[in-house]
Motif scaffolding. Structure first.
Motif, mmCIF file in Angstrom:
data_model
loop_
_atom_site.group_PDB
_atom_site.id
_atom_site.type_symbol
_atom_site.label_atom_id
_atom_site.label_comp_id
_atom_site.label_asym_id
_atom_site.label_seq_id
_atom_site.Cartn_x
_atom_site.Cartn_y
_atom_site.Cartn_z
ATOM 1 N N UNK A 194 0.822 -1.217 0.000
ATOM 2 C CA UNK A 194 0.000 0.000 0.000
ATOM 3 C C UNK A 194 0.857 1.270 0.000
ATOM 4 N N UNK A 195 2.188 1.107 0.093
ATOM 5 C CA UNK A 195 3.094 2.255 0.108
ATOM 6 C C UNK A 195 4.122 2.136 -1.011
ATOM 7 N N UNK A 196 4.710 3.273 -1.352
ATOM 8 C CA UNK A 196 5.772 3.308 -2.361
ATOM 9 C C UNK A 196 6.946 4.112 -1.812
ATOM 10 N N UNK A 197 8.164 3.660 -2.097
ATOM 11 C CA UNK A 197 9.375 4.386 -1.749
ATOM 12 C C UNK A 197 9.636 5.362 -2.886
ATOM 13 N N UNK B 20 0.246 -8.789 -12.717
ATOM 14 C CA UNK B 20 -0.089 -8.526 -11.325
ATOM 15 C C UNK B 20 -0.608 -7.102 -11.201
ATOM 16 N N UNK B 21 -1.785 -6.943 -10.616
ATOM 17 C CA UNK B 21 -2.372 -5.615 -10.416
ATOM 18 C C UNK B 21 -2.689 -5.448 -8.938
ATOM 19 N N UNK B 22 -2.131 -4.423 -8.325
ATOM 20 C CA UNK B 22 -2.491 -4.106 -6.951
ATOM 21 C C UNK B 22 -3.946 -3.636 -6.896
ATOM 22 N N UNK B 23 -4.615 -3.820 -5.779
ATOM 23 C CA UNK B 23 -5.938 -3.191 -5.633
ATOM 24 C C UNK B 23 -5.812 -1.676 -5.836
ATOM 25 N N UNK C 30 -10.120 -4.634 -10.796
ATOM 26 C CA UNK C 30 -8.740 -5.103 -10.915
ATOM 27 C C UNK C 30 -8.645 -6.271 -11.889
ATOM 28 N N UNK C 31 -9.609 -7.185 -11.812
ATOM 29 C CA UNK C 31 -9.637 -8.350 -12.691
ATOM 30 C C UNK C 31 -9.826 -7.919 -14.145
ATOM 31 N N UNK D 82 -3.420 -15.115 -11.380
ATOM 32 C CA UNK D 82 -3.363 -14.735 -9.965
ATOM 33 C C UNK D 82 -4.173 -13.494 -9.629
ATOM 34 N N UNK D 83 -4.875 -12.923 -10.608
ATOM 35 C CA UNK D 83 -5.644 -11.700 -10.352
ATOM 36 C C UNK D 83 -7.100 -12.071 -10.099
ATOM 37 N N UNK D 84 -7.551 -11.870 -8.866
ATOM 38 C CA UNK D 84 -8.908 -12.241 -8.459
ATOM 39 C C UNK D 84 -9.741 -11.007 -8.149
ATOM 40 N N UNK D 85 -11.023 -11.208 -7.956
ATOM 41 C CA UNK D 85 -11.881 -10.091 -7.574
ATOM 42 C C UNK D 85 -11.606 -9.704 -6.116
#
Length: 480
Positions: free
Chosen positions: A96-99, A129-132, A148-149, A162-165
């Motif tokens: 949930x964070x980014x550097x 891969x997609x983050x929420x 996201x899906x 690997x991308x689910x609802x």
């Protein structure tokens, strides 16, 4: 001899297995879901309240029915095979964070899209891969669940299994139906109705428990003939015993309890066995994934999966560091060595991990790719044959000769891994050119990589299926 046997013997594995059996028969596993309790009862397990006691024969039969290898099918990007050391990898997910330039901040939707692009253009990742999405103001309820899906289906050129609802916030009695709807969306998009098209992650609640929503997801996926992965993440002395062997016993029991239920619901359900447990910082009560014990757990996970003949997940470029610094490099190298040596079938968090899964660094993502290339070259070993012994060349050049003649030969490029981002220049030259740090070099390359992303081409019918689920900002393109 398997690589993991340097760290855990087959006899040790058998002892851990016997401990798992004792846990199942005498301690039990909690299932906070009536449907699961009824299933276990119907198949002869002892159930006391919400606690299930799994007999040895039930465990053994369940393990036998789970396949050693399986495929996730897709007409658009091809079928993905899991098992036999398939090593399908994706970058960091779930953070949930980014550097960002020396500070840590919360992710935005633009960051999510850039992270997706980086994963799509990576030479070391095989699945999208997609983050929420971080900002969902203006999203419809369906877009929050399936956005996201749908995004992955439209914009990823890699495997999308690997991308689910997203069911966070969904009422408990609606989870099952929402998950089934998501599975059907992927089926319709791919034009495949009778094979696995998705793989759902189920995380136990350590110690030795499953809460309601993951079990509802399990039932939906089993009933629809889809695949599952089970990955405990236990903290020693908090949610697991204080010893590595004890922690392996409880977490193996957690993963196998989920497997048993899946096989009772639908025998033959494809399952990936996993474990991302690590150490605990008892000063701050924090999980420590950049630890030597995490590497031992990675090797032990490979050993247990081998014992049960199951595909497995572990590892990644794991680090607890908060910046792209010496700690980040040292921990990531240690964990990537264990990951690539143990050859898991499914790898999440392959690149870009900081802050104990919570932070992504785009610069570290590229630097982790560099580490992966180094480790892969090391594990490939030394090739000794008539060609590489190079006797004719040695004889021709002779004593005090020079092997640098003409263009760099193909053999050298094959034998020696060349760094792309790590600095190998003369120190004086490096200083004259501005003393550019490895991190600065990586940051410049990140921009090049993001610019190189290209979206796949889809059929009109596919776009019509997913368009209503894609948030307005991303319907036409993901260029900013």
């Amino acid at each position: 001899m398997k690589y993991y046997e340097q760290f855990i013997s087959k006899k040790d594995v058998e002892r851990i297995h016997e401990n798992v059996v004792r846990i199942f028969e005498n301690v039990g596993v909690v299932f906070e879901n009536q449907r699961a309790l009824d299933t276990f009862k119907e198949h002869g397990a002892r159930v006391e309240g919400n606690k299930v006691f799994i007999p040895r024969n039930m465990l053994e039969e369940a393990v036998k029915t789970a396949p050693e290898t399986f495929q996730i099918h897709a007409n658009t990007v091809g079928d993905a095979t899991l098992g036999g050391g398939s090593m399908l990898a994706g970058g960091i997910g779930g953070n949930i964070y980014i550097q960002d330039g020396g500070r840590v901040r919360k992710m935005t939707n633009r960051d999510v899209v850039d992270q997706f692009k980086l994963n799509e253009t990576s030479p070391v990742t095989q699945y999208g891969l997609v983050n929420p999405f971080m900002e969902t103001t203006g999203f419809s309820s369906d877009q929050k669940i399936y956005g996201r899906m749908a995004f992955a289906l439209k914009y990823s050129s890699k495997y999308r299994f690997s991308v689910n609802c997203i069911t966070d916030g969904v009422e408990a009695d609606q989870v099952y139906d929402k998950v089934k709807k998501g599975i059907q969306l992927v089926r319709d998009f791919e034009g495949i109705q009778d094979k696995p098209v998705i793989m759902e992650g189920i995380n136990p609640l350590s110690p030795l428990a499953f809460d309601n929503a993951p079990i509802e997801k399990l039932y939906a996926n089993c009933h629809e003939g889809q695949a599952l992965w089970f990955t405990p993440c236990s903290m020693p002395l908090l949610t697991g015993p204080p010893s590595v062997a004890g922690l392996l016993s409880t977490t193996t029991a957690e993963a196998l309890a989920g497997l048993v239920l899946a096989q009772l619901v639908r025998p033959g359900t494809p399952v990936v066995f996993g474990n991302t447990s690590a150490s605990t910082n008892m000063r701050t009560i924090q999980l420590c994934i950049g630890s030597p014990e995490a590497t031992l757990i990675a090797y032990a996970t490979a050993a247990m999966a081998d014992f049960y003949k199951l595909p497995f997940r572990n590892g990644g470029a794991l680090s607890d560091a908060k910046d792209v610094d010496f700690q980040a490099g040292a921990e990531s190298m240690m964990l990537l060595q264990a990951t690539l040596a143990s050859k898991p079938d499914y790898i999440l968090h392959m690149c870009g991990v900081l802050g104990t899964f919570n932070i992504v660094s785009f610069e570290k993502f590229l630097l982790d790719e560099e580490i992966i290339a180094m480790v892969q070259r090391q594990l490939a070993g030394i090739t000794v044959d008539d060609n590489t012994l190079s006797y004719d060349m040695i004889e021709k050049v002779g004593a005090r000769g020079n092997y640098l003649q003409g263009r760099t030969p193909k053999m050298f490029r094959q034998e020696y891994q060349m760094a792309k981002l790590f600095n190998k220049e003369d120190p004086n030259q490096w200083q004259k050119e501005g003393s550019i740090s490895v991190r600065e070099n990586a940051r410049e390359k990140v921009m090049d990589r993001l610019e190189s992303y290209q979206a796949p081409t889809l059929e009109k019918e596919q776009l019509e299926l997913i368009e209503k689920y894609i948030p307005a900002a991303f319907k036409d393109s993901i260029k900013f």
